[in-house]
Design a protein around this motif. Structure first.
Motif, PDB file in Angstrom:
ATOM      1  N   ALA A  83      34.732  38.816  32.672  1.00 41.01           N
ATOM      2  CA  ALA A  83      35.389  39.809  32.840  1.00 41.01           C
ATOM      3  C   ALA A  83      35.227  40.628  34.412  1.00 41.01           C
ATOM      4  N   ASP A  84      33.841  40.471  34.707  1.00 37.60           N
ATOM      5  CA  ASP A  84      33.445  40.946  35.822  1.00 37.60           C
ATOM      6  C   ASP A  84      34.054  39.980  37.078  1.00 37.60           C
ATOM      7  N   ALA A  85      33.808  38.835  36.943  1.00 41.22           N
ATOM      8  CA  ALA A  85      34.414  37.932  37.841  1.00 41.22           C
ATOM      9  C   ALA A  85      35.918  38.089  38.008  1.00 41.22           C
ATOM     10  N   LEU A  86      36.394  38.194  36.792  1.00 41.93           N
ATOM     11  CA  LEU A  86      37.902  38.383  36.943  1.00 41.93           C
ATOM     12  C   LEU A  86      38.285  39.671  37.485  1.00 41.93           C
ATOM     13  N   SER A  87      37.816  40.584  37.267  1.00 39.79           N
ATOM     14  CA  SER A  87      37.879  41.870  38.015  1.00 39.79           C
ATOM     15  C   SER A  87      37.708  41.747  39.400  1.00 39.79           C
ATOM     16  N   ALA A  88      36.663  40.825  39.981  1.00 37.34           N
ATOM     17  CA  ALA A  88      36.628  40.888  41.226  1.00 37.34           C
ATOM     18  C   ALA A  88      37.956  40.104  41.970  1.00 37.34           C
ATOM     19  N   TYR A  89      38.361  39.040  41.172  1.00 36.38           N
ATOM     20  CA  TYR A  89      39.482  38.312  41.888  1.00 36.38           C
ATOM     21  C   TYR A  89      40.487  39.036  41.721  1.00 36.38           C
ATOM     22  N   ARG A  90      40.878  40.005  40.665  1.00 37.52           N
ATOM     23  CA  ARG A  90      42.090  40.654  40.532  1.00 37.52           C
ATOM     24  C   ARG A  90      41.908  41.642  41.923  1.00 37.52           C
ATOM     25  N   ASP A  91      40.791  42.467  42.021  1.00 38.87           N
ATOM     26  CA  ASP A  91      40.673  43.333  42.918  1.00 38.87           C
ATOM     27  C   ASP A  91      40.986  42.507  44.445  1.00 38.87           C
ATOM     28  N   ALA A  92      40.527  41.530  44.716  1.00 43.58           N
ATOM     29  CA  ALA A  92      40.585  40.715  46.066  1.00 43.58           C
ATOM     30  C   ALA A  92      42.096  40.596  46.047  1.00 43.58           C
ATOM     31  N   VAL A  93      43.084  40.066  44.948  1.00 45.82           N
ATOM     32  CA  VAL A  93      44.243  39.823  45.142  1.00 45.82           C
ATOM     33  C   VAL A  93      44.961  40.982  45.169  1.00 45.82           C
TER      34      VAL A  93
ATOM     35  N   LEU B 114      48.370  35.780  57.699  1.00 47.61           N
ATOM     36  CA  LEU B 114      48.425  35.695  56.240  1.00 47.61           C
ATOM     37  C   LEU B 114      47.864  34.447  55.584  1.00 47.61           C
ATOM     38  N   GLU B 115      47.695  33.554  56.379  1.00 52.20           N
ATOM     39  CA  GLU B 115      47.036  32.399  55.600  1.00 52.20           C
ATOM     40  C   GLU B 115      45.449  32.484  55.826  1.00 52.20           C
ATOM     41  N   ALA B 116      44.915  33.107  56.871  1.00 51.19           N
ATOM     42  CA  ALA B 116      43.518  33.441  56.551  1.00 51.19           C
ATOM     43  C   ALA B 116      43.239  34.526  55.629  1.00 51.19           C
ATOM     44  N   ALA B 117      44.105  35.422  55.334  1.00 49.67           N
ATOM     45  CA  ALA B 117      43.912  36.488  54.196  1.00 49.67           C
ATOM     46  C   ALA B 117      44.084  35.704  52.719  1.00 49.67           C
ATOM     47  N   HIS B 118      45.010  34.969  52.832  1.00 48.64           N
ATOM     48  CA  HIS B 118      45.034  34.200  51.710  1.00 48.64           C
ATOM     49  C   HIS B 118      44.033  33.059  51.372  1.00 48.64           C
ATOM     50  N   GLU B 119      43.188  32.532  52.177  1.00 45.56           N
ATOM     51  CA  GLU B 119      41.980  31.755  52.054  1.00 45.56           C
ATOM     52  C   GLU B 119      40.929  32.329  51.613  1.00 45.56           C
ATOM     53  N   ALA B 120      40.827  33.838  52.050  1.00 48.46           N
ATOM     54  CA  ALA B 120      39.774  34.489  51.553  1.00 48.46           C
ATOM     55  C   ALA B 120      39.623  34.717  49.880  1.00 48.46           C
ATOM     56  N   LEU B 121      40.821  34.551  49.601  1.00 47.34           N
ATOM     57  CA  LEU B 121      40.832  34.610  48.038  1.00 47.34           C
ATOM     58  C   LEU B 121      40.341  33.356  47.123  1.00 47.34           C
ATOM     59  N   LEU B 122      39.878  32.374  48.204  1.00 46.48           N
ATOM     60  CA  LEU B 122      39.419  31.052  47.392  1.00 46.48           C
ATOM     61  C   LEU B 122      38.231  31.327  46.971  1.00 46.48           C
ATOM     62  N   GLU B 123      37.302  32.142  47.593  1.00 45.60           N
ATOM     63  CA  GLU B 123      35.706  32.316  47.058  1.00 45.60           C
ATOM     64  C   GLU B 123      35.937  33.059  45.729  1.00 45.60           C
ATOM     65  N   PRO B 124      36.299  34.228  45.568  1.00 48.41           N
ATOM     66  CA  PRO B 124      36.309  35.171  44.340  1.00 48.41           C
ATOM     67  C   PRO B 124      37.332  34.169  43.161  1.00 48.41           C
ATOM     68  N   ARG B 125      38.112  33.370  43.466  1.00 40.03           N
ATOM     69  CA  ARG B 125      38.950  32.385  42.760  1.00 40.03           C
ATOM     70  C   ARG B 125      37.925  31.447  42.129  1.00 40.03           C
ATOM     71  N   ALA B 126      37.067  30.611  42.998  1.00 38.91           N
ATOM     72  CA  ALA B 126      36.286  29.928  42.381  1.00 38.91           C
ATOM     73  C   ALA B 126      35.088  30.493  41.554  1.00 38.91           C
ATOM     74  N   ALA B 127      34.560  31.491  42.052  1.00 38.60           N
ATOM     75  CA  ALA B 127      33.674  32.356  41.062  1.00 38.60           C
ATOM     76  C   ALA B 127      34.034  32.615  39.900  1.00 38.60           C
ATOM     77  N   LEU B 128      35.356  33.156  39.825  1.00 32.78           N
ATOM     78  CA  LEU B 128      36.076  33.102  38.454  1.00 32.78           C
ATOM     79  C   LEU B 128      36.120  31.939  37.790  1.00 32.78           C
ATOM     80  N   LEU B 129      36.677  30.745  38.095  1.00 26.92           N
ATOM     81  CA  LEU B 129      36.797  29.629  37.492  1.00 26.92           C
ATOM     82  C   LEU B 129      35.496  29.114  36.963  1.00 26.92           C
ATOM     83  N   GLU B 130      34.317  29.243  37.849  1.00 26.83           N
ATOM     84  CA  GLU B 130      33.248  28.760  37.369  1.00 26.83           C
ATOM     85  C   GLU B 130      32.459  29.572  36.152  1.00 26.83           C
ATOM     86  N   THR B 131      32.773  30.646  36.312  1.00 22.92           N
ATOM     87  CA  THR B 131      32.299  31.723  35.179  1.00 22.92           C
ATOM     88  C   THR B 131      33.177  31.552  33.789  1.00 22.92           C
ATOM     89  N   LEU B 132      34.415  31.045  33.964  1.00 21.38           N
ATOM     90  CA  LEU B 132      35.317  31.065  32.870  1.00 21.38           C
ATOM     91  C   LEU B 132      34.963  29.590  32.181  1.00 21.38           C
TER      92      LEU B 132
END
Length: 177
Positions: free
Chosen positions: A121-131, A150-168
């Motif tokens: 839930a914490d990892a999902l919150s971090a991802y949601r907040d980043a998005v 725009l592409e650079a800002a979109h790439e910044a979402l990769l880290e919180p997404r990876a953390a979320l997927l690992e936790t899930l």
């Protein structure tokens, strides 16, 4: 009726009674075991379904974010030309889809809390907040943002997404598989 006959009748009755008792206890044990196994399967199936709903919400958010980036990139490239009208519609559609996906992430967060997965839930919150932060910044700057920004800002979402997927993934393997 003789005493011997009465003893034989009582002996037979006791044997039948004991046989029925043994059979009843055996049946009760087998039924209890079967029901417990079925209950465990049902709980595992429900947990799996809940995890799949969370994963679907994350996938929907990833897809909506990618579509929003594409549409906003088209807008950034064409905003000062006649083609701006053609890309404005898809941009608004992708904006609404991303907003819906953010709501879906909120529901997924609730599911993870109910599943007893606070790290997920914490990892999902971090991802949601980043998005959400990405979306708000990009949308508020849509008339000045550049495609590379725009592409650079979109790439910044990769880290919180990876953390979320690992936790899930860890939670899924620990509780479902």
């Amino acid at each position: 009726m003789s005493a011997a006959s009465l003893v034989e009748i009582l002996d037979s009755a006791v044997k039948i009674g004991l046989g029925a008792l043994i059979s009843g206890v055996f049946t009760w044990k087998v039924t209890k075991s079967t029901l417990q196994a079925q209950d465990a399967r049902d709980r595992r199936a429900q947990r799996t379904a809940d995890f799949e709903k969370v994963v679907s919400a994350v996938e929907a958010a990833q897809h909506a974010t990618a579509q929003f980036v594409d549409a906003l990139g088209d807008w950034a490239v064409n905003r000062d030309s006649e083609a701006a009208r053609q890309v404005e519609g898809p941009l608004n559609v992708s904006k609404r889809a991303l907003e819906g996906a953010l709501v879906g992430l909120g529901s997924a967060h609730t599911r993870l809390i109910l599943l007893g997965e606070p790290d997920g839930a914490d990892a999902l919150s971090a991802y949601r907040d980043a998005v959400d932060a990405f979306y708000r910044e990009a949308w508020n700057r849509k008339d000045e943002v550049t495609d590379p920004e725009l592409e650079a800002a979109h790439e910044a979402l990769l880290e919180p997404r990876a953390a979320l997927l690992e936790t899930l993934g860890e939670a899924y393997r620990a509780h479902v598989v």
